[in-house]
Design a protein around this motif. Structure first.
Motif, PDB file in Angstrom:
ATOM      1  N   LYS A  88       0.825  -1.206   0.000  1.00  0.00           N
ATOM      2  CA  LYS A  88       0.000   0.000   0.000  1.00  0.00           C
ATOM      3  C   LYS A  88       0.860   1.258   0.000  1.00  0.00           C
ATOM      4  O   LYS A  88       1.815   1.371   0.741  1.00  0.00           O
ATOM      5  N   ARG A  89       0.455   2.187  -0.872  1.00  0.00           N
ATOM      6  CA  ARG A  89       1.167   3.466  -0.958  1.00  0.00           C
ATOM      7  C   ARG A  89       0.208   4.643  -0.844  1.00  0.00           C
ATOM      8  O   ARG A  89       0.624   5.799  -0.970  1.00  0.00           O
ATOM      9  N   GLY A  93       1.144   7.908  -3.345  1.00  0.00           N
ATOM     10  CA  GLY A  93       2.073   6.964  -3.940  1.00  0.00           C
ATOM     11  C   GLY A  93       1.523   6.360  -5.216  1.00  0.00           C
ATOM     12  O   GLY A  93       2.267   6.131  -6.180  1.00  0.00           O
ATOM     13  N   GLU A 189       4.090  10.580  -0.017  1.00  0.00           N
ATOM     14  CA  GLU A 189       3.574   9.220   0.091  1.00  0.00           C
ATOM     15  C   GLU A 189       3.325   8.839   1.549  1.00  0.00           C
ATOM     16  O   GLU A 189       3.862   9.452   2.476  1.00  0.00           O
ATOM     17  N   GLY A 190       2.478   7.826   1.742  1.00  0.00           N
ATOM     18  CA  GLY A 190       2.228   7.303   3.078  1.00  0.00           C
ATOM     19  C   GLY A 190       1.396   8.211   3.962  1.00  0.00           C
ATOM     20  O   GLY A 190       1.422   8.101   5.187  1.00  0.00           O
ATOM     21  N   THR A 191       0.641   9.123   3.350  1.00  0.00           N
ATOM     22  CA  THR A 191      -0.161  10.053   4.123  1.00  0.00           C
ATOM     23  C   THR A 191      -1.433  10.385   3.349  1.00  0.00           C
ATOM     24  O   THR A 191      -1.475  10.255   2.121  1.00  0.00           O
ATOM     25  N   GLU A 194      -2.660  14.257   0.720  1.00  0.00           N
ATOM     26  CA  GLU A 194      -1.482  14.401  -0.113  1.00  0.00           C
ATOM     27  C   GLU A 194      -1.665  15.431  -1.222  1.00  0.00           C
ATOM     28  O   GLU A 194      -0.710  16.079  -1.655  1.00  0.00           O
ATOM     29  N   LYS A 234      -5.843   8.074  10.877  1.00  0.00           N
ATOM     30  CA  LYS A 234      -4.891   8.357   9.802  1.00  0.00           C
ATOM     31  C   LYS A 234      -5.139   9.742   9.218  1.00  0.00           C
ATOM     32  O   LYS A 234      -4.196  10.466   8.874  1.00  0.00           O
ATOM     33  N   SER A 238      -2.482  12.756   9.408  1.00  0.00           N
ATOM     34  CA  SER A 238      -2.106  13.325   8.118  1.00  0.00           C
ATOM     35  C   SER A 238      -2.247  14.839   8.123  1.00  0.00           C
ATOM     36  O   SER A 238      -1.527  15.541   7.397  1.00  0.00           O
TER      37      SER A 238
END
Length: 251
Positions: A88-89, A93, A189-191, A194, A234, A238
């Motif tokens: 997962k990205r 991502g 990425e990873g948030t 974005e 999340k 973020s």
């Protein structure tokens, strides 16, 4: 939305005014990147809205972020560019990965979330307003609330500063490919959130832009599994990440 007055002066020195609409009939190739995670129930409406466009000089790059439903199976009916990520990205991502699979002849990049859709003739209107080749074309966005379509955002920016402070959803703008894929304009990425950071980056680095008020994109507010609806942990962390990114860009 508070900006230090010294920074406003800095932006004003380098600001760019919106470009007037230019005449022309060039057919720009538009690469549409569609990130997806478990949105199979919306995919036919979403991808179908691209296939039903009167303008045909486009390509769809579908990036599946480790879905557990039959999203990939559905997507393959609409495009041969279906990329299945191995880990997962998140959306940032997935969109960055999408850049790697665009054809070399793609001129502009647009984004479609897999639970949203385009209005009729959206790509035709986009191409008409890409004449003159602005770095960024800002377009209007509507929202669907249980079948009721309302204007969400379609402001015309008078300068770069207004654009930075404007709505940050990535599907509110069509970006010249050479600008979108620059290292300094990539998505974090990873948030989540974005696209907000990417919005700031693109607005800071663009040299020209155009705004149109046509509502070309429908943001689906009926998906109960959307991250903007759930607002989970999340999402909250973020927000902090976005603040940090914004401070870094300010510096």
């Amino acid at each position: 939305h508070c900006i230090h007055e010294d920074y406003i002066d800095y932006l004003s020195d380098k600001t760019t005014k919106p470009m007037p609409k230019a005449n022309g009939n060039k057919k720009y190739k538009i690469g549409i990147i569609v990130p997806n995670y478990n949105n199979a129930e919306w995919l036919e409406k979403s991808l179908g809205s691209i296939k039903n466009q009167t303008y045909k000089n486009y390509e769809i790059v579908f990036i599946d972020d480790c879905s557990e439903d039959n999203s990939v199976e559905i997507a393959k009916r609409y495009t041969d560019k279906v990329i299945e990520l191995k880990q997962k990205r998140l959306n940032g991502g997935a969109r960055n990965e999408g850049y790697l699979h665009l054809s070399k002849d793609v001129d502009y990049v647009y984004y479609l979330d897999s639970d949203d859709w385009l209005t009729n003739n959206a790509l035709e209107i986009i191409n008409e307003n890409l004449q003159g080749e602005p770095d960024v074309l800002f377009v209007g966005v509507a929202a669907d609330y249980n079948g009721i379509i309302r204007c969400f955002y379609n402001k015309v920016y008078q300068d770069r500063c207004e654009a930075i402070l404007g709505w940050s959803g990535c599907y509110g703008k069509v970006i010249k490919k050479e600008l979108a894929v620059k290292q300094e304009c990539l998505f974090p990425e990873g948030t989540l959130k974005e696209d907000r950071t990417q919005h700031y980056k693109v607005c800071i680095n663009m040299k020209s832009y155009r705004c149109i008020q046509n509502l070309l994109y429908i943001w689906n507010r009926n998906n109960t599994h959307s991250v903007t609806t759930e607002r989970n942990t999340k999402w909250k962390t973020s927000t902090i990440r976005n603040w940090a990114d914004s401070i870094e860009l300010y510096e």
